[in-house]
Design a protein around this motif. Sequence first.
Motif, PDB file in Angstrom:
ATOM      1  N   GLY A 164      54.261  34.114  37.932  1.00 34.47           N
ATOM      2  CA  GLY A 164      55.097  34.266  39.125  1.00 34.47           C
ATOM      3  C   GLY A 164      54.506  35.257  40.114  1.00 34.47           C
ATOM      4  O   GLY A 164      54.529  35.031  41.328  1.00 34.47           O
ATOM      5  N   ALA A 165      53.957  36.355  39.588  1.00 38.61           N
ATOM      6  CA  ALA A 165      53.331  37.352  40.465  1.00 38.61           C
ATOM      7  C   ALA A 165      52.143  36.746  41.202  1.00 38.61           C
ATOM      8  O   ALA A 165      51.973  36.960  42.412  1.00 38.61           O
ATOM      9  CB  ALA A 165      52.886  38.561  39.645  1.00 38.61           C
TER      10      ALA A 165
ATOM     11  N   ALA B 182      49.764  34.759  46.217  1.00 44.92           N
ATOM     12  CA  ALA B 182      48.996  33.698  46.858  1.00 44.92           C
ATOM     13  C   ALA B 182      49.770  33.072  48.018  1.00 44.92           C
ATOM     14  O   ALA B 182      49.229  32.882  49.126  1.00 44.92           O
ATOM     15  CB  ALA B 182      48.626  32.628  45.833  1.00 44.92           C
ATOM     16  N   GLY B 183      51.028  32.744  47.782  1.00 40.86           N
ATOM     17  CA  GLY B 183      51.826  32.110  48.826  1.00 40.86           C
ATOM     18  C   GLY B 183      52.064  33.016  50.011  1.00 40.86           C
ATOM     19  O   GLY B 183      51.905  32.614  51.178  1.00 40.86           O
ATOM     20  N   PHE B 184      52.412  34.261  49.726  1.00 38.17           N
ATOM     21  CA  PHE B 184      52.677  35.220  50.793  1.00 38.17           C
ATOM     22  C   PHE B 184      51.388  35.557  51.536  1.00 38.17           C
ATOM     23  O   PHE B 184      51.373  35.687  52.763  1.00 38.17           O
ATOM     24  CB  PHE B 184      53.297  36.469  50.179  1.00 38.17           C
ATOM     25  CG  PHE B 184      53.823  37.451  51.187  1.00 38.17           C
ATOM     26  CD1 PHE B 184      54.601  37.042  52.243  1.00 38.17           C
ATOM     27  CD2 PHE B 184      53.538  38.810  51.055  1.00 38.17           C
ATOM     28  CE1 PHE B 184      55.085  37.952  53.167  1.00 38.17           C
ATOM     29  CE2 PHE B 184      54.020  39.724  51.964  1.00 38.17           C
ATOM     30  CZ  PHE B 184      54.795  39.292  53.031  1.00 38.17           C
TER      31      PHE B 184
ATOM     32  N   SER C 278      50.740  27.675  52.146  1.00 37.82           N
ATOM     33  CA  SER C 278      51.627  28.786  51.775  1.00 37.82           C
ATOM     34  C   SER C 278      53.020  28.282  51.424  1.00 37.82           C
ATOM     35  O   SER C 278      53.636  28.741  50.447  1.00 37.82           O
ATOM     36  CB  SER C 278      51.708  29.799  52.915  1.00 37.82           C
ATOM     37  OG  SER C 278      52.437  29.295  54.013  1.00 37.82           O
ATOM     38  N   LEU C 279      53.524  27.339  52.219  1.00 39.42           N
ATOM     39  CA  LEU C 279      54.858  26.793  51.939  1.00 39.42           C
ATOM     40  C   LEU C 279      54.869  26.055  50.606  1.00 39.42           C
ATOM     41  O   LEU C 279      55.844  26.148  49.836  1.00 39.42           O
ATOM     42  CB  LEU C 279      55.278  25.861  53.070  1.00 39.42           C
ATOM     43  CG  LEU C 279      55.431  26.511  54.460  1.00 39.42           C
ATOM     44  CD1 LEU C 279      55.823  25.458  55.492  1.00 39.42           C
ATOM     45  CD2 LEU C 279      56.470  27.633  54.408  1.00 39.42           C
TER      46      LEU C 279
ATOM     47  N   ALA D 215      57.027  27.214  47.424  1.00 40.97           N
ATOM     48  CA  ALA D 215      57.957  26.265  46.806  1.00 40.97           C
ATOM     49  C   ALA D 215      57.693  26.157  45.306  1.00 40.97           C
ATOM     50  O   ALA D 215      58.628  26.101  44.490  1.00 40.97           O
ATOM     51  CB  ALA D 215      57.827  24.897  47.473  1.00 40.97           C
ATOM     52  N   LEU D 216      56.412  26.148  44.933  1.00 37.64           N
ATOM     53  CA  LEU D 216      56.052  26.124  43.514  1.00 37.64           C
ATOM     54  C   LEU D 216      56.514  27.398  42.820  1.00 37.64           C
ATOM     55  O   LEU D 216      56.964  27.368  41.665  1.00 37.64           O
ATOM     56  CB  LEU D 216      54.532  25.964  43.374  1.00 37.64           C
ATOM     57  CG  LEU D 216      53.977  25.825  41.949  1.00 37.64           C
ATOM     58  CD1 LEU D 216      54.566  24.604  41.250  1.00 37.64           C
ATOM     59  CD2 LEU D 216      52.450  25.728  41.983  1.00 37.64           C
ATOM     60  N   PHE D 217      56.430  28.520  43.529  1.00 38.81           N
ATOM     61  CA  PHE D 217      56.911  29.793  42.978  1.00 38.81           C
ATOM     62  C   PHE D 217      58.407  29.721  42.667  1.00 38.81           C
ATOM     63  O   PHE D 217      58.857  30.135  41.586  1.00 38.81           O
ATOM     64  CB  PHE D 217      56.619  30.910  43.976  1.00 38.81           C
ATOM     65  CG  PHE D 217      57.342  32.196  43.694  1.00 38.81           C
ATOM     66  CD1 PHE D 217      56.982  33.012  42.635  1.00 38.81           C
ATOM     67  CD2 PHE D 217      58.400  32.598  44.502  1.00 38.81           C
ATOM     68  CE1 PHE D 217      57.651  34.186  42.374  1.00 38.81           C
ATOM     69  CE2 PHE D 217      59.083  33.776  44.258  1.00 38.81           C
ATOM     70  CZ  PHE D 217      58.706  34.574  43.187  1.00 38.81           C
TER      71      PHE D 217
END
Length: 531
Positions: A215-216, A221-223, A250-251, A255-257
């Motif tokens: 999760g981290a 990565a997304g942010f 990123s979106l 979303a995967l997160f």
Amino acid sequence: MTTHIHKIPPAPAQRPAPLPARWVALAVLCVTLLMVTLDVTVLNVALPTIVRDLNATTTELQWIVDAYVIVFAGLLLSVGSLADRIGRKKVFLAGLLAFAAGSTWAAFSGSVGMLIAARAAMGVGGAFMMPSTLSLITSIFTDTAERRRAIGLWAATTGVGIALGPIVGGLLLSRFWWGSVFLINVPIAVIGFACAIPLIPDSRNVAAQAPDLAGAALSIAGFGLLLWALIEAPVRGWTSVRVLAAGIGSLAVLALFVLWESRCTHPMLNLRFFRKRELSGAVTSVALATFGMYGALFVLTQWLQFSLGYSALRAGLCILPAAGAIAVIAPLSTLGMRLVGIRHTIAAGLLIIAGSFWQISTATVTSGYSGIVLGVVLLGVGAGLVIPAATESVMGSLPGGDTGVGSATNGTFLQIGGALGVAVIGSLLNTRYTNDMTAALTPYHVPAQVMSTVRGSLGGALEVAARVGGALGADLAEVARQAFVSGMDLGLATGAFVALGGCLIALLVLPGRTHRGRGHRPAHTPKQVRR
């Protein structure tokens, strides 16, 4: 046959630390927290110096500021659960050491790339420290009234640190080189480490789950991709393939997160917590408050130095009214919570922040500091209301065993809001500035390298204007200042609308008067470990 049943005596009730010890421990935690939050903005007044010494562009300045925040925010939640699991004091001490090491690296960085990497390393130390401070406070102060006062002081420290950053940076730059704004952290961290060992009791949650490393990684990565798209768009073009790919990516990663967190057995972000309006409404409000606050400080410190010609120290002192307002209002926010409730206290603070941005966004190229000082004061007043009330709402909504994750959630949204503020407000400024400078200089067939310097930052344009000299140089400087102010006004007006939206969200989402302290009852599972 007689069966002997041995009755296990109940565990002795946990005694709170003696009154002086509790408040001394709070002082140690707040001073070290001040260092972490101050470092988010202490760099702002040094940005013009870094432009001159390292030839940094506006885009690179945004990365220097946000590299710290990306790692900080991305790790906070995992570190919060780690602190609950292995001991909050241990994680806090490890964070102090990491922060001191990263600060030393940053102080002696010789290039923009190295400075960005060092700032990311400092973010690791900050992530270890910040959630531990608040969760330790909630375990040290078991009385609801005392805890509320302690959290108010903690929140005041957070806000004051953000506003004091430019002042401290200005004082240091008046005597030393720009690396001193980082090196000052080292003695504070060492003293904090030495004081924390005997004064701060350890605590942990024996039922806490393992850190969610996947999760981290997904959150960072997304942010990171989102900020890359926002920061790089003014230079590469908002419709460029790379920017669009990074934005869409990123979106997808975020979303995967969310999907991973909803199915993970030990999520770093427990989505069930967000069913509590006290938490979801509060973290959204604090994110939208820091969105404008961080973004405003990023552009104002450059405007004061580049456009008005102030020294770093004078520019820092110009932010003093905001710091003073936070220092006065934050401890008094408890009174507002009692009188009108948390919801209306937060909504009022966000409305005042919106008003402050709107007032500052009316600045023109001929405006002086007196034309924006009211907005600077209102910014501090609004932040002083929002941050303590939102923090109390978050911490009051969770059971005692989850204080580490709760404080990390609060800190994560605070930092995410700030990073997005620097990225969005900075990018709006940069886009308007770049477009205006391109339009103004196109008829003159300026050499590509000079054009790149002029479009890269206001500081670069002023340096070129100084080399050119004469009437042409004066005209170039005037055009550059006008373009910068125009971009600054656009960014701050956007921040005003964001804060106004936060006010409406607070009114709609946050509950009315709630029974505070219910979430703070010690859980049955946490085990206090004392030296």
